[in-house]
Scaffold this motif. Structure first.
Motif, PDB file in Angstrom:
ATOM      1  N   THR A  92       1.006  -1.210  -0.041  1.00 34.62           N
ATOM      2  CA  THR A  92      -0.122  -0.069   0.050  1.00 34.62           C
ATOM      3  C   THR A  92       0.601   1.322   0.044  1.00 34.62           C
ATOM      4  O   THR A  92       2.111   1.194   0.337  1.00 34.62           O
ATOM      5  CB  THR A  92      -0.867   0.214   1.283  1.00 34.62           C
ATOM      6  OG1 THR A  92      -0.225   0.203   2.484  1.00 34.62           O
ATOM      7  CG2 THR A  92      -1.765  -1.050   1.372  1.00 34.62           C
ATOM      8  N   THR A  95      -3.654   3.607   0.236  1.00 33.51           N
ATOM      9  CA  THR A  95      -4.374   3.338  -1.451  1.00 33.51           C
ATOM     10  C   THR A  95      -3.549   1.956  -1.942  1.00 33.51           C
ATOM     11  O   THR A  95      -2.458   1.755  -1.352  1.00 33.51           O
ATOM     12  CB  THR A  95      -3.523   4.257  -2.284  1.00 33.51           C
ATOM     13  OG1 THR A  95      -4.060   5.672  -2.071  1.00 33.51           O
ATOM     14  CG2 THR A  95      -4.147   4.182  -3.827  1.00 33.51           C
ATOM     15  N   SER A 117      -3.273  -1.030  -5.108  1.00 35.15           N
ATOM     16  CA  SER A 117      -3.818  -1.466  -6.482  1.00 35.15           C
ATOM     17  C   SER A 117      -4.776  -2.565  -6.321  1.00 35.15           C
ATOM     18  O   SER A 117      -4.729  -3.651  -5.804  1.00 35.15           O
ATOM     19  CB  SER A 117      -2.669  -1.664  -7.179  1.00 35.15           C
ATOM     20  OG  SER A 117      -3.038  -2.422  -8.493  1.00 35.15           O
ATOM     21  N   LYS A 118      -5.902  -2.806  -7.402  1.00 39.48           N
ATOM     22  CA  LYS A 118      -6.768  -3.751  -7.378  1.00 39.48           C
ATOM     23  C   LYS A 118      -5.987  -5.014  -7.630  1.00 39.48           C
ATOM     24  O   LYS A 118      -6.693  -6.054  -7.465  1.00 39.48           O
ATOM     25  CB  LYS A 118      -7.835  -3.432  -8.377  1.00 39.48           C
ATOM     26  CG  LYS A 118      -9.003  -2.409  -7.695  1.00 39.48           C
ATOM     27  CD  LYS A 118      -9.974  -2.301  -8.738  1.00 39.48           C
ATOM     28  CE  LYS A 118     -11.089  -1.322  -8.301  1.00 39.48           C
ATOM     29  NZ  LYS A 118     -12.197  -1.012  -9.286  1.00 39.48           N
ATOM     30  N   SER A 119      -4.775  -4.935  -8.344  1.00 38.47           N
ATOM     31  CA  SER A 119      -4.150  -6.032  -8.875  1.00 38.47           C
ATOM     32  C   SER A 119      -3.624  -6.901  -7.388  1.00 38.47           C
ATOM     33  O   SER A 119      -3.158  -7.986  -7.887  1.00 38.47           O
ATOM     34  CB  SER A 119      -2.763  -5.572  -9.727  1.00 38.47           C
ATOM     35  OG  SER A 119      -1.999  -4.848  -8.888  1.00 38.47           O
ATOM     36  N   GLU A 120      -3.661  -6.232  -6.325  1.00 36.22           N
ATOM     37  CA  GLU A 120      -3.384  -7.086  -5.178  1.00 36.22           C
ATOM     38  C   GLU A 120      -4.049  -8.075  -4.850  1.00 36.22           C
ATOM     39  O   GLU A 120      -3.911  -8.966  -4.202  1.00 36.22           O
ATOM     40  CB  GLU A 120      -3.234  -6.114  -3.984  1.00 36.22           C
ATOM     41  CG  GLU A 120      -2.328  -4.980  -4.187  1.00 36.22           C
ATOM     42  CD  GLU A 120      -0.642  -5.436  -3.959  1.00 36.22           C
ATOM     43  OE1 GLU A 120      -0.588  -6.515  -3.201  1.00 36.22           O
ATOM     44  OE2 GLU A 120       0.350  -5.066  -4.456  1.00 36.22           O
ATOM     45  N   SER A 129     -13.256   3.333  -4.524  1.00 38.04           N
ATOM     46  CA  SER A 129     -12.268   2.679  -5.762  1.00 38.04           C
ATOM     47  C   SER A 129     -12.541   3.259  -7.023  1.00 38.04           C
ATOM     48  O   SER A 129     -13.701   3.768  -7.299  1.00 38.04           O
ATOM     49  CB  SER A 129     -12.494   1.183  -5.825  1.00 38.04           C
ATOM     50  OG  SER A 129     -13.876   0.817  -6.512  1.00 38.04           O
ATOM     51  N   GLU A 158      -8.301   1.527 -11.260  1.00 36.48           N
ATOM     52  CA  GLU A 158      -6.991   0.870 -10.772  1.00 36.48           C
ATOM     53  C   GLU A 158      -6.815   0.631  -9.426  1.00 36.48           C
ATOM     54  O   GLU A 158      -6.345  -0.306  -9.027  1.00 36.48           O
ATOM     55  CB  GLU A 158      -6.031   1.781 -11.298  1.00 36.48           C
ATOM     56  CG  GLU A 158      -5.836   1.681 -12.801  1.00 36.48           C
ATOM     57  CD  GLU A 158      -4.688   2.471 -13.217  1.00 36.48           C
ATOM     58  OE1 GLU A 158      -3.869   3.004 -12.269  1.00 36.48           O
ATOM     59  OE2 GLU A 158      -4.708   3.035 -14.354  1.00 36.48           O
ATOM     60  N   ASN A 159      -7.638   1.471  -8.443  1.00 31.00           N
ATOM     61  CA  ASN A 159      -7.238   1.481  -7.082  1.00 31.00           C
ATOM     62  C   ASN A 159      -8.215   1.287  -6.186  1.00 31.00           C
ATOM     63  O   ASN A 159      -9.395   1.680  -6.389  1.00 31.00           O
ATOM     64  CB  ASN A 159      -6.360   2.846  -6.870  1.00 31.00           C
ATOM     65  CG  ASN A 159      -4.865   2.912  -7.573  1.00 31.00           C
ATOM     66  OD1 ASN A 159      -4.386   1.922  -7.683  1.00 31.00           O
ATOM     67  ND2 ASN A 159      -4.526   3.839  -8.397  1.00 31.00           N
TER      68      ASN A 159
END
Ligand code: FES
Length: 146
Positions: free
Chosen positions: A35, A43, A45-48, A136, A139-140
Motif C-alpha cells: 500500500t 491506497t 492497486s486492485k491487482s493486489e 475505488s 485501478e485502485n
C-alpha cells in the motif's frame, strides 16, 4: 533406542507432519498487500487481489494490510464486484487480534465472531468491529483511515 520411546517418537511425527502442512497451507492464503499512505488514508492497486497459481489468475477474497497507526492489521474483504469492506482486526471485547478464516473473523481469546463486514455474530464482544470507508476507481482502492 527403547522400543516404547521409538513408537512414541514415531507417533508424534505421524501427527505433526500433516499438521505442519495444514498450518503452512493456511499461512499461504494470508497475503499482505503493498500500500501507499497519504494524509487521509491508504491506497492499493486492485491487482493486489490477483495471484498466479499454476499459470492461472485467481482472485483473492481478501488481502491484509499492515497498519502502523492502529497496531493491528486491517483486512480488506471483497464483498461484491467493486465493493470492499476494510475492518480493523482488533476484537471489541478485550482487544485481541482476530483470525481470518471460514468467511468470518474469530477471536482466539474468548471466542467472539464477526462477519467479514465487521458485524458482531457472537459474543462476549458486544460491539461491531471498527471499519473504514473505502472507495475505488478502475485501478485502485482507497481506504480512509483519518
Ligand atoms: S478479546 Fe476477543 S472475545 Fe475476548
Amino acid at each position: 533406542m527403547e522400543r516404547r520411546k521409538f513408537i512414541k517418537n514415531c507417533s508424534f511425527a505421524a501427527v505433526g507432519i500433516p499438521m505442519i502442512g495444514t498450518i503452512l497451507q493456511s499461512c499461504g492464503s494470508i497475503y499482505y498487500a503493498t500500500t501507499s499512505q497519504s494524509k487521509t488514508g491508504l491506497t492499493l492497486s486492485k491487482s493486489e487481489f490477483w495471484e498466479l497459481k499454476k499459470d492461472k489468475k485467481i482472485e483473492r477474497k481478501f488481502v491484509m494490510i499492515q497498519s502502523n497507526k492502529f497496531g493491528f492489521p486491517i483486512c480488506l474483504y471483497k464483498i461484491k464486484d467493486d465493493q470492499y469492506v476494510a475492518s480493523l482486526l482488533k476484537c471489541t471485547h478485550r482487544g485481541c487480534e482476530l483470525n481470518v478464516g471460514g468467511g468470518i473473523y474469530s477471536c482466539p481469546c474468548h471466542g467472539s465472531e464477526f462477519t467479514t463486514q465487521g458485524k458482531l455474530l457472537e459474543g462476549p464482544a458486544d460491539e461491531d468491529l471498527q471499519t473504514f470507508i473505502t472507495k475505488s476507481d478502475n485501478e485502485n482502492i482507497y481506504i480512509k483511515i483519518s
